[in-house]
Design a protein around this motif. Structure first.
Motif: not given
Lengths: 325, 325
Positions: B9, B11-12, B14, B16-20, B277, B317
């Motif tokens: 995921v 934002r801006g 970069i 922001e969040s990562r899903h393994r 998601r 975003v």
């Protein structure tokens, strides 16, 4: 660097899902007291740093000039549920500073409190910007615009004096130059600047310095009104109600910050995947692992480290739990 | 073994969040065509294997005896939104097999479709078990109980002949002895048995064998009625509407299964942290990476690999995206 698993979800006695993350516990000198994972990597603090956004407003003299109460200052730091008391206090802040709801730039969404949402639906009302979980923060930003004597329109944009002052305030207390950091647009349209967890934690340790009047004023306002900062059945509200010596604030995408004023420690945590269910129990685990509590406080924190998962018929099917590292 | 990041995921600009997570693509002989991560570790398949639960019912002769239509068979495989058409079809299955809504053991929750939920609230109605996203599956299980000639009460428990037959059916097609596997209770109160992703994928490859009448009947029913299996604006429904040659089914806690009948391939995927998601865009990425599509199908799948993140004012975003591995 792969962050460790710091929270997990079980079902039928085995682990069904795992949440990785990092956290830093830092004192006011910047010394890292406890940490796991990549605490030097920049992450977006999101709503977990609303206290710093509020600090810019308090420092400016706006809280004094407009006579904001502790309850109102607490709401400026809130991600609230949009319940009637939250809406009442947001409107009071707006009114005291001479602002109208039409100036809001936070956007609108349904209140997250089910009862309030259902009442609005039943009565045929639509949600408004004042129901946005950030409406207190935005009322504070609008008060800051008045205090600065600038046009409040566009106060949510990165170039506006309100956001520029917030960036300087946040950068100073966290000891990081935000101008050089990546930034993005938050859910409520204001900028969010990425910074390392250790810097966020430092900022919260400094905020809780007993010699720092504005910091103490903000923390004590939230601790005195934990309902204002979140709401009915919300983790932040429940935790601060049961452990009044702690300050905690959640943010979107699994960020969680807080401080322990009596120990002058700041805390910042991020779940890699952004899950709030994990950041909550992980924050309770980090807090419970620190040697700064009474026996009763520690027992309460241990209780917040895990909660049952139930299904649609209220059968217990597993649990969500923060891990001890 | 640490699973790779398969969705992220931003934002801006970069991450922001990562899903393994892990996934397996397997043919009907059990050959692994493509895979990443721990595909031999047991995970709970949850609602992603409703097609196998439905298979036990179809194999038993219940679908023929009670004259179930393709639309009704599709709803037996569904995690639906509780929209009026879903409720209508669930009631039809119950009625054809001589069952009443009082026999449901799935528990009740608000329909996930906002319009339906708001209509119920406005009209002062409470949600019922028939609104449960699993009400079609449970109607199928009750039909199976009638076909077996057993007392339908308690059909959701692990010991009941309905669940025992489902375990045998699922174990056979996935080539795994479920009796020896960990099990838990699902959100809708029926048992869910943990098994490796490679076995789930094998099961879906076998289900899509052109010589397997019952399997083809189920897959074609869902493909003909993609609205029944999920609903308005739901990923499964949208994907199968736009790429009619694929079969996909989501499950709770980031599980996703599917098959590509024309290529005789089965697919199973699990996001470590349980985020839907991520499982959605990761499934689209896995599908897009396979060399079994027309150019138009591949373009459509590429489109499903990512979607914009917008905030409360509809500003873009960031995005959620599946990665190419």
């Amino acid at each position: 660097m792969t962050n460790p698993v710091i929270a997990e979800v079980t079902r039928g006695g085995i682990v069904e899902s795992r949440h990785r993350g990092a956290f830093a516990v830092v004192d006011h000198t910047g010394h890292v007291v406890a940490a796991e994972g990549a605490i030097a990597a920049a992450v977006f603090p999101r709503s977990a740093v609303k206290a710093f956004q509020c600090l810019a407003m308090v420092n400016s003299g706006a809280a004094d000039r407009f006579g904001l109460t502790p309850e109102e200052i607490a709401l400026c730091c809130a991600s609230h549920n949009g319940e009637p008391d939250h809406v009442r206090v947001a409107r009071s802040i707006l009114k005291k500073a001479g602002n109208g709801e039409d100036l809001y730039e936070c956007g609108a969404h349904w209140p997250s409190a089910e009862q309030t949402r259902f009442d609005l639906i039943r009565e045929g009302h639509q949600y408004q910007q004042v129901h946005n979980n950030c409406s207190g923060k935005h009322a504070g930003m609008l008060a800051l615009a008045r205090q600065l004597g600038v046009d409040p329109h566009g106060y949510s944009t990165r170039e506006h004096p309100v956001q520029q002052l917030i960036a300087r305030t946040m950068g100073e207390i966290c000891d990081v130059g935000l101008d050089a950091q990546p930034w993005g647009i938050d859910g409520c349209s204001v900028p969010t600047w990425a910074m390392p967890l250790k810097n966020m934690a430092l900022g919260f340790a400094c905020l809780s310095d007993p010699a720092f009047d504005a910091g103490r004023r903000i923390i004590e306002a939230v601790q005195a009104h934990p309902f204002m900062v979140a709401g009915t059945n919300d983790f932040d509200t429940l935790l601060m109600t049961e452990v009044p010596r702690v300050f905690v604030k959640t943010g979107a995408e699994g960020v969680y910050c807080g401080c322990i004023p009596h120990a002058r420690l700041g805390i910042a945590l991020k779940i890699d995947d952004g899950a709030s269910r994990a950041s909550e129990v992980a924050m309770a685990s980090v807090l419970a692992g620190l040697d700064v509590w009474t026996e009763k406080e520690r027992e309460t924190l241990q209780r917040f480290r895990h909660h049952e998962l139930t299904n649609w018929r209220k059968f217990e099917v597993g649990e969500v739990r923060g891990l001890s590292l």
